[in-house]
Design a protein around this motif. Structure first.
Motif, PDB file in Angstrom:
ATOM      1  N   VAL A 155       8.746  33.415 -21.372  1.00 21.95           N
ATOM      2  CA  VAL A 155       8.447  32.149 -20.724  1.00 21.95           C
ATOM      3  C   VAL A 155       8.918  32.228 -19.273  1.00 21.95           C
ATOM      4  CG1 VAL A 155       8.835  29.663 -20.733  1.00 21.95           C
ATOM      5  CG2 VAL A 155       8.668  30.921 -22.899  1.00 21.95           C
ATOM      6  N   VAL A 156       8.025  31.851 -18.373  1.00 22.26           N
ATOM      7  CA  VAL A 156       8.316  31.892 -16.944  1.00 22.26           C
ATOM      8  C   VAL A 156       8.329  30.458 -16.416  1.00 22.26           C
ATOM      9  CG1 VAL A 156       7.568  32.759 -14.695  1.00 22.26           C
ATOM     10  CG2 VAL A 156       7.130  34.112 -16.772  1.00 22.26           C
ATOM     11  N   ASP A 157       9.495  30.012 -15.972  1.00 22.14           N
ATOM     12  CA  ASP A 157       9.580  28.704 -15.330  1.00 22.14           C
ATOM     13  C   ASP A 157       8.813  28.745 -14.014  1.00 22.14           C
ATOM     14  OD1 ASP A 157      11.231  27.963 -17.388  1.00 22.14           O
ATOM     15  OD2 ASP A 157      13.038  27.749 -16.174  1.00 22.14           O
ATOM     16  N   ALA A 158       8.092  27.686 -13.713  1.00 24.66           N
ATOM     17  CA  ALA A 158       7.267  27.702 -12.501  1.00 24.66           C
ATOM     18  C   ALA A 158       7.140  26.302 -11.926  1.00 24.66           C
ATOM     19  CB  ALA A 158       5.885  28.265 -12.812  1.00 24.66           C
ATOM     20  N   VAL A 159       7.146  26.226 -10.622  1.00 26.66           N
ATOM     21  CA  VAL A 159       6.871  24.949  -9.951  1.00 26.66           C
ATOM     22  C   VAL A 159       5.382  24.631 -10.074  1.00 26.66           C
ATOM     23  CG1 VAL A 159       6.857  23.792  -7.695  1.00 26.66           C
ATOM     24  CG2 VAL A 159       8.840  25.167  -8.395  1.00 26.66           C
TER      25      VAL A 159
ATOM     26  N   LEU B  65       4.033  33.039 -20.861  1.00 21.03           N
ATOM     27  CA  LEU B  65       3.737  31.604 -20.922  1.00 21.03           C
ATOM     28  C   LEU B  65       4.411  30.935 -19.726  1.00 21.03           C
ATOM     29  CD1 LEU B  65       2.646  29.152 -22.625  1.00 21.03           C
ATOM     30  CD2 LEU B  65       4.938  29.025 -23.619  1.00 21.03           C
TER      31      LEU B  65
ATOM     32  N   VAL C  49       8.647  23.441 -14.265  1.00 19.19           N
ATOM     33  CA  VAL C  49      10.008  22.942 -14.041  1.00 19.19           C
ATOM     34  C   VAL C  49      10.037  22.341 -12.644  1.00 19.19           C
ATOM     35  CG1 VAL C  49      11.103  24.648 -15.564  1.00 19.19           C
ATOM     36  CG2 VAL C  49      10.843  25.145 -13.125  1.00 19.19           C
TER      37      VAL C  49
ATOM     38  N   PRO D  81      12.746  24.965  -7.792  1.00 20.96           N
ATOM     39  CA  PRO D  81      12.288  26.314  -7.440  1.00 20.96           C
ATOM     40  C   PRO D  81      13.351  27.345  -7.822  1.00 20.96           C
ATOM     41  CG  PRO D  81      13.054  25.176  -5.475  1.00 20.96           C
ATOM     42  CD  PRO D  81      13.123  24.174  -6.610  1.00 20.96           C
ATOM     43  N   LYS D  82      12.943  28.593  -7.827  1.00 23.12           N
ATOM     44  CA  LYS D  82      13.866  29.700  -8.068  1.00 23.12           C
ATOM     45  C   LYS D  82      14.986  29.677  -7.022  1.00 23.12           C
ATOM     46  CE  LYS D  82      13.725  34.775  -8.222  1.00 23.12           C
ATOM     47  NZ  LYS D  82      14.550  35.135  -7.054  1.00 23.12           N
TER      48      LYS D  82
END
Lengths: 118, 118
Positions: A9-13, A51, A55, A58-59
């Motif tokens: 799972v990749v958190d992404a704006v 996936l 969020v 940002p990173k």
């Protein structure tokens, strides 16, 4: 096997934009329905996939987990990824056999030495 | 395929200990030589795997990337992982179908709903 690795799972704006970028970068397929969280796999029935979930933040620091890919031709793949918008990242690497890039949201990933280099 | 997904790299303060924990948690095999960075795979020839590399800094924020696993029996797997030392984590999840745990260095991962739940 009691636990099957289904995805990273990749958190992404902007999960839609980031998934579209990775789909192009990897030549994978989208297995999610439109409107759902974007999910990519190497092929429809191939696990694990990626996936992308939304969020708000940002990173902020170097990713604790990152993805490594093995290319047929490292120089060609790095050039192709840079043309797509990947950027070179300095994480203090000293091993010149792999190249560290970042995706459009700054997630570091590595293009390893070419397969034919051993 | 021009890029083959070889591994997820996991930064670790103690890579040997963390790899040993994940090997037990997943029932995977070690494919690295003793003394090298520990590398696990579902089977010797099965990609991607997990590669654990030493970093000086501990985990500081919620991981931007995390691993999701599909269990045969969610409750049994969560209990087994907690017995191994996994801890429950509150990341603000509202969907009760999956359980968020953390490994001994605090990396979040999810145990999804059981396969037979659909």
């Amino acid at each position: 096997m009691a636990l099957v690795w289904e995805q990273v799972v990749v958190d992404a704006v902007d999960p839609e934009a980031l998934a579209a970028w990775w789909r192009e970068a990897l030549d994978w397929v989208t297995v999610s329905e439109p409107g759902d969280e974007p999910e990519l796999r190497p092929a429809a029935d191939s696990l694990p996939g990626l996936l992308f979930v939304r969020v708000p933040e940002p990173k902020s620091v170097k990713d604790r987990l990152h993805l490594d890919f093995r290319p047929d031709d490292q120089a060609a793949e790095v050039a192709r990824l840079e043309a797509l918008g990947a950027t070179r990242v300095d994480v203090g690497q000293v091993d010149p056999s792999w190249v560290v890039l970042a995706d459009p949201e700054g997630n570091e990933f590595c293009v390893l030495g070419s397969r034919h280099d051993g």
